[in-house]
Design an enzyme around this catalytic site. Structure first.
Site, PDB file in Angstrom:
ATOM      1  N   ASN A 172     -12.697   3.968 -16.450  1.00  0.00           N
ATOM      2  CA  ASN A 172     -11.308   4.423 -16.574  1.00  0.00           C
ATOM      3  C   ASN A 172     -10.347   3.289 -16.932  1.00  0.00           C
ATOM      4  O   ASN A 172      -9.555   3.405 -17.875  1.00  0.00           O
ATOM      5  CB  ASN A 172     -10.883   5.099 -15.266  1.00  0.00           C
ATOM      6  N   THR A 190      -3.661   2.747 -14.998  1.00  0.00           N
ATOM      7  CA  THR A 190      -4.103   1.392 -14.623  1.00  0.00           C
ATOM      8  C   THR A 190      -4.277   0.542 -15.880  1.00  0.00           C
ATOM      9  O   THR A 190      -3.796  -0.599 -15.953  1.00  0.00           O
ATOM     10  CB  THR A 190      -5.395   1.445 -13.807  1.00  0.00           C
ATOM     11  N   GLN A 221      -5.084  -3.991  -1.200  1.00  0.00           N
ATOM     12  CA  GLN A 221      -4.224  -2.857  -1.519  1.00  0.00           C
ATOM     13  C   GLN A 221      -2.877  -2.952  -0.795  1.00  0.00           C
ATOM     14  O   GLN A 221      -1.855  -2.495  -1.325  1.00  0.00           O
ATOM     15  CB  GLN A 221      -4.949  -1.555  -1.132  1.00  0.00           C
ATOM     16  N   LYS A 277      -8.396   2.129   1.777  1.00  0.00           N
ATOM     17  CA  LYS A 277      -9.476   2.285   0.785  1.00  0.00           C
ATOM     18  C   LYS A 277     -10.623   3.011   1.466  1.00  0.00           C
ATOM     19  O   LYS A 277     -10.774   2.939   2.683  1.00  0.00           O
ATOM     20  CB  LYS A 277      -9.971   0.905   0.328  1.00  0.00           C
ATOM     21  N   SER A 316       0.165   6.747  -9.017  1.00  0.00           N
ATOM     22  CA  SER A 316      -0.235   7.649  -7.918  1.00  0.00           C
ATOM     23  C   SER A 316       0.965   7.946  -7.016  1.00  0.00           C
ATOM     24  O   SER A 316       1.160   9.088  -6.581  1.00  0.00           O
ATOM     25  CB  SER A 316      -1.333   7.007  -7.070  1.00  0.00           C
ATOM     26  N   LYS A 364      -2.598   4.301   1.347  1.00  0.00           N
ATOM     27  CA  LYS A 364      -2.788   4.733  -0.039  1.00  0.00           C
ATOM     28  C   LYS A 364      -3.801   3.820  -0.676  1.00  0.00           C
ATOM     29  O   LYS A 364      -3.696   2.588  -0.588  1.00  0.00           O
ATOM     30  CB  LYS A 364      -1.454   4.633  -0.807  1.00  0.00           C
ATOM     31  N   LYS A 372      -0.762  -5.199  -3.070  1.00  0.00           N
ATOM     32  CA  LYS A 372      -0.567  -4.528  -4.356  1.00  0.00           C
ATOM     33  C   LYS A 372       0.464  -3.408  -4.211  1.00  0.00           C
ATOM     34  O   LYS A 372       1.413  -3.304  -4.994  1.00  0.00           O
ATOM     35  CB  LYS A 372      -1.906  -3.944  -4.829  1.00  0.00           C
ATOM     36  N   GLY A 425      -8.868   7.900  -6.923  1.00  0.00           N
ATOM     37  CA  GLY A 425     -10.128   7.446  -7.501  1.00  0.00           C
ATOM     38  C   GLY A 425     -10.288   5.936  -7.492  1.00  0.00           C
ATOM     39  O   GLY A 425      -9.347   5.191  -7.231  1.00  0.00           O
ATOM     40  N   ASP A 426     -11.493   5.511  -7.756  1.00  0.00           N
ATOM     41  CA  ASP A 426     -11.848   4.099  -7.982  1.00  0.00           C
ATOM     42  C   ASP A 426     -13.214   4.169  -8.689  1.00  0.00           C
ATOM     43  O   ASP A 426     -13.518   5.202  -9.312  1.00  0.00           O
ATOM     44  CB  ASP A 426     -11.906   3.323  -6.650  1.00  0.00           C
TER      45      ASP A 426
HETATM   46  P1  NDP Z   1     -15.205   3.402 -13.353  1.00  0.00           P
HETATM   47  O1  NDP Z   1     -16.217   3.923 -12.416  1.00  0.00           O
HETATM   48  O2  NDP Z   1     -14.467   4.345 -14.233  1.00  0.00           O
HETATM   49  O3  NDP Z   1     -15.826   2.271 -14.280  1.00  0.00           O
HETATM   50  C1  NDP Z   1     -16.404   1.146 -13.727  1.00  0.00           C
HETATM   51  C2  NDP Z   1     -16.938   0.278 -14.849  1.00  0.00           C
HETATM   52  O4  NDP Z   1     -17.327  -0.978 -14.299  1.00  0.00           O
HETATM   53  C3  NDP Z   1     -18.164   0.863 -15.509  1.00  0.00           C
HETATM   54  O5  NDP Z   1     -18.223   0.440 -16.838  1.00  0.00           O
HETATM   55  C4  NDP Z   1     -19.284   0.244 -14.703  1.00  0.00           C
HETATM   56  O6  NDP Z   1     -20.524   0.164 -15.384  1.00  0.00           O
HETATM   57  C5  NDP Z   1     -18.747  -1.128 -14.417  1.00  0.00           C
HETATM   58  N1  NDP Z   1     -19.304  -1.620 -13.153  1.00  0.00           N
HETATM   59  C6  NDP Z   1     -19.109  -1.093 -11.934  1.00  0.00           C
HETATM   60  N2  NDP Z   1     -19.811  -1.742 -11.005  1.00  0.00           N
HETATM   61  C7  NDP Z   1     -20.451  -2.698 -11.664  1.00  0.00           C
HETATM   62  C8  NDP Z   1     -21.344  -3.703 -11.256  1.00  0.00           C
HETATM   63  N3  NDP Z   1     -21.706  -3.860  -9.969  1.00  0.00           N
HETATM   64  N4  NDP Z   1     -21.813  -4.538 -12.211  1.00  0.00           N
HETATM   65  C9  NDP Z   1     -21.439  -4.397 -13.505  1.00  0.00           C
HETATM   66  N5  NDP Z   1     -20.616  -3.447 -13.946  1.00  0.00           N
HETATM   67  C10 NDP Z   1     -20.127  -2.616 -13.037  1.00  0.00           C
HETATM   68  O7  NDP Z   1     -14.182   2.584 -12.427  1.00  0.00           O
HETATM   69  P2  NDP Z   1     -12.690   2.125 -12.733  1.00  0.00           P
HETATM   70  O8  NDP Z   1     -12.523   1.829 -14.174  1.00  0.00           O
HETATM   71  O9  NDP Z   1     -11.796   3.088 -12.071  1.00  0.00           O
HETATM   72  O10 NDP Z   1     -12.600   0.779 -11.893  1.00  0.00           O
HETATM   73  C11 NDP Z   1     -12.885  -0.505 -12.460  1.00  0.00           C
HETATM   74  C12 NDP Z   1     -12.247  -1.574 -11.605  1.00  0.00           C
HETATM   75  O11 NDP Z   1     -10.823  -1.369 -11.583  1.00  0.00           O
HETATM   76  C13 NDP Z   1     -12.663  -1.613 -10.140  1.00  0.00           C
HETATM   77  O12 NDP Z   1     -12.637  -2.945  -9.688  1.00  0.00           O
HETATM   78  C14 NDP Z   1     -11.567  -0.828  -9.451  1.00  0.00           C
HETATM   79  O13 NDP Z   1     -11.466  -1.178  -8.090  1.00  0.00           O
HETATM   80  C15 NDP Z   1     -10.362  -1.298 -10.236  1.00  0.00           C
HETATM   81  N6  NDP Z   1      -9.170  -0.461 -10.204  1.00  0.00           N
HETATM   82  C16 NDP Z   1      -9.215   0.863 -10.528  1.00  0.00           C
HETATM   83  C17 NDP Z   1      -8.068   1.609 -10.531  1.00  0.00           C
HETATM   84  C18 NDP Z   1      -8.051   3.031 -10.950  1.00  0.00           C
HETATM   85  O14 NDP Z   1      -6.961   3.622 -11.007  1.00  0.00           O
HETATM   86  N7  NDP Z   1      -9.181   3.648 -11.280  1.00  0.00           N
HETATM   87  C19 NDP Z   1      -6.771   1.036 -10.125  1.00  0.00           C
HETATM   88  C20 NDP Z   1      -6.812  -0.382  -9.887  1.00  0.00           C
HETATM   89  C21 NDP Z   1      -7.990  -1.080  -9.911  1.00  0.00           C
HETATM   90  P3  NDP Z   1     -21.718   1.162 -14.986  1.00  0.00           P
HETATM   91  O15 NDP Z   1     -21.295   2.510 -15.499  1.00  0.00           O
HETATM   92  O16 NDP Z   1     -22.906   0.604 -15.664  1.00  0.00           O
HETATM   93  O17 NDP Z   1     -21.818   1.125 -13.498  1.00  0.00           O
HETATM   94  O1  2IT Z   2      -7.498  -0.131  -6.646  1.00  0.00           O
HETATM   95  C1  2IT Z   2      -6.616   0.716  -6.832  1.00  0.00           C
HETATM   96  O2  2IT Z   2      -5.416   0.422  -6.814  1.00  0.00           O
HETATM   97  C2  2IT Z   2      -7.021   2.100  -7.103  1.00  0.00           C
HETATM   98  N1  2IT Z   2      -8.221   2.367  -7.162  1.00  0.00           N
HETATM   99  C3  2IT Z   2      -5.993   3.173  -7.267  1.00  0.00           C
HETATM  100  C4  2IT Z   2      -5.494   3.639  -5.923  1.00  0.00           C
HETATM  101  C5  2IT Z   2      -4.597   4.842  -5.959  1.00  0.00           C
HETATM  102  O3  2IT Z   2      -4.272   5.298  -4.851  1.00  0.00           O
HETATM  103  O4  2IT Z   2      -4.194   5.309  -7.025  1.00  0.00           O
END
Ligand code: NDP
Ligand code: 2IT
Length: 444
Positions: free
Chosen positions: A240, A209, A111, A126, A376, A90, A114, A165-166
């Site tokens: 997100n 998240t 992961q 992943k 999830s 997952k 976590k 998603g991520d």
């Molecule tokens: P999104 O794609 O929705 O948003 C990512 C954000 O981070 C954007 O604002 C983006 O800016 C910025 N970003 C991404 N890459 C870079 C970079 N190299 N340098 C600077 N800014 C960057 O992703 P999420 O919000 O889903 O994910 C954000 C973080 O949270 C990640 O580390 C992800 O692994 C983690 N995460 C996500 C979960 C989820 O459920 N979605 C769960 C747990 C952890 P820009 O648009 O300019 O690229």
């Molecule tokens: O980093 C993370 O935990 C996620 N991107 C969410 C993973 C999931 O299966 O919901």
């Protein structure tokens, strides 16, 4: 040489150049040393750490698709199926030009722990691609997702591996991926999470998240005998995780004064107007810069440096290694008291060590952002039952899970005499369940 150090040296030697993977493994092994040392003979004889750091399987594949000019594009696709000791693999899918095997292995490895901390039956995985969704038309994103799933569908399933998603993968991408999976297999099953509400998604998954991060933050603040009321907060990123962290922390009385994206940051002393951010990011897929044109009194600064703004609480929610030693020294000097990671491994190792040594309360991502994957897993449960819980029910379960993780993490730290070291606590507590399951299942 201690077993943990031996295994770290082996990982570096056998996985050359995979610096993010090395970093994630080192942090976990350093934390586990106290546990491993106490059981060294048994764990060595079972090759336990050798097995833990080696993914069960890595699938890599070609993703050809046709862009709007009729030109053929080829991207790399991957799925890292890291550990299935406690449940089906997952973990999310990341679409970003920086994606490579090292980044996906670090994410898959984290992961495992976590997912274990959530208390739910999910293993670690992943995947993703170096595809860049930015600036692509909906048709191009659909063409890419369909090609990506055509290959990935051979290796996933509701009881086998359940992606989500991520970075770069949200509701739109999950929809296209799900449609193609269903078309190829004929199965209407919970093979992906983060689905739309009309086709099997769970209420609150979109928010989970970010909300979960703030439920964890509430626990941390309460441990200091304080509340979130009146605190000044910085949230990095504007995707997100960031958006729903801002939503919840604002509801609880704190003021978020700054957010960013990869181009620059906005500062709004009146508190970020989240409706404006949502419109820019979720509807128009624009840049954070536009906020300053829309909200009088706010300021946009191009480039890095959001950490120069003073805050009580800093929540990195963008990407790995965004927060370095120089930045945390500035945060500390300006009075920051708490850092909780919404992103995965956003803090460098040097910065983490400084934080722990200088009395900033710190919650690592594998505990703080576990609310997303936990919800999830709740989506998987609902899909299996062919049933949907209400938003209130899911939110209450999410809150309960985050409280439980906080308790597990602080308890594990305390059991090893490391009170308040939540990095050690999260790694140890996550490891305990996985190691128990691995030992019970024999050498597999
Ligand atoms: P999104 O794609 O929705 O948003 C990512 C954000 O981070 C954007 O604002 C983006 O800016 C910025 N970003 C991404 N890459 C870079 C970079 N190299 N340098 C600077 N800014 C960057 O992703 P999420 O919000 O889903 O994910 C954000 C973080 O949270 C990640 O580390 C992800 O692994 C983690 N995460 C996500 C979960 C989820 O459920 N979605 C769960 C747990 C952890 P820009 O648009 O300019 O690229
Ligand atoms: O980093 C993370 O935990 C996620 N991107 C969410 C993973 C999931 O299966 O919901």
């Amino acid at each position: 040489m201690p077993y943990t150090e031996e295994i770290y040296a082996r990982v570096v030697e056998q996985n050359p150049g995979e610096v993010e993977f090395h970093q994630a493994v080192k942090e976990v092994l350093d934390s586990l040393k106290v546990v491993i040392d106490a059981n060294e003979e048994k764990y060595r004889s079972l090759g336990l750490l050798e097995r833990l750091v080696e993914p069960e399987r890595i699938i890599s594949f070609k993703v050809p698709w046709v862009d709007d000019e009729g030109k053929v594009q080829v991207n790399k696709g991957y799925r890292v199926q890291f550990n299935s000791a406690i449940g089906p693999y997952k973990g999310g899918l990341r679409f970003h030009p920086s994606v490579n095997q090292s980044i996906l292995k670090f994410l898959g490895f984290e992961q495992i722990f976590k997912n274990s901390l959530t208390g739910l039956p999910i293993g670690g995985g992943k995947g993703g691609s170096n595809f860049d969704p930015k600036g692509k038309s909906d048709r191009e994103v659909m063409a890419f997702c369909q090609s990506f799933m055509t290959e990935l569908s051979k290796y996933i399933g509701a009881d086998q591996d359940v992606p989500a998603g991520d970075i770069g993968v949200g509701g739109r991408e999950i929809g296209y991926l799900y449609g193609q999976y269903k078309r190829l297999t004929g199965l209407y099953e919970g093979v992906l999470t983060g689905k739309g509400l009309s086709y099997g998604g769970s209420l609150i998954r979109t928010q989970a998240t970010g909300y979960g991060l703030i439920y964890m933050l509430e626990e941390m603040v309460a441990a200091k005998g304080e509340s979130l009321e009146g605190k000044t907060v910085i949230v990095t990123g504007s995707g997100n995780v960031a958006i729903y962290a801002v939503e919840k922390v604002t509801q609880l009385g704190a003021k978020v004064v700054a957010m960013n994206d990869s181009n620059g940051y906005i500062y709004d002393a009146n508190g970020i107007n989240l409706d404006v951010v949502k419109d820019i990011k979720e509807v128009r897929r624009g840049r954070i810069k536009e906020y300053a044109d829309l909200v009088p009194g706010s300021v946009y600064t191009e480039g890095k440096g959001i950490w120069n703004i003073a805050c009580d609480i800093y929540l990195p929610c963008a990407t790995q290694n965004e927060l370095d030693l120089e930045a945390v020294k500035i945060l500390k000097a300006n009075g920051c008291e708490i850092i909780a990671e919404g992103a995965n491994m956003p803090t460098t190792r040097e910065a983490t060590d400084y934080i722990l040594e200088n009395g900033i309360l710190f919650m690592p991502g594998k505990a703080a952002n576990a609310g997303g994957v936990a919800t999830s897993a709740l989506e998987m449960s609902q899909n299996s039952m062919r049933y949907s819980w209400t938003a209130e029910e899911v939110d209450a379960k999410l809150k309960g899970i985050m409280k439980d993780i906080y308790a597990k993490v602080s308890d594990a730290a305390a059991r090893y005499g490391l009170e308040g070291n939540y990095v050690a606590g999260a790694n140890i507590a996550g490891f305990e369940k996985v190691v128990d399951a691995m030992m019970a299942q024999g050498i597999v």
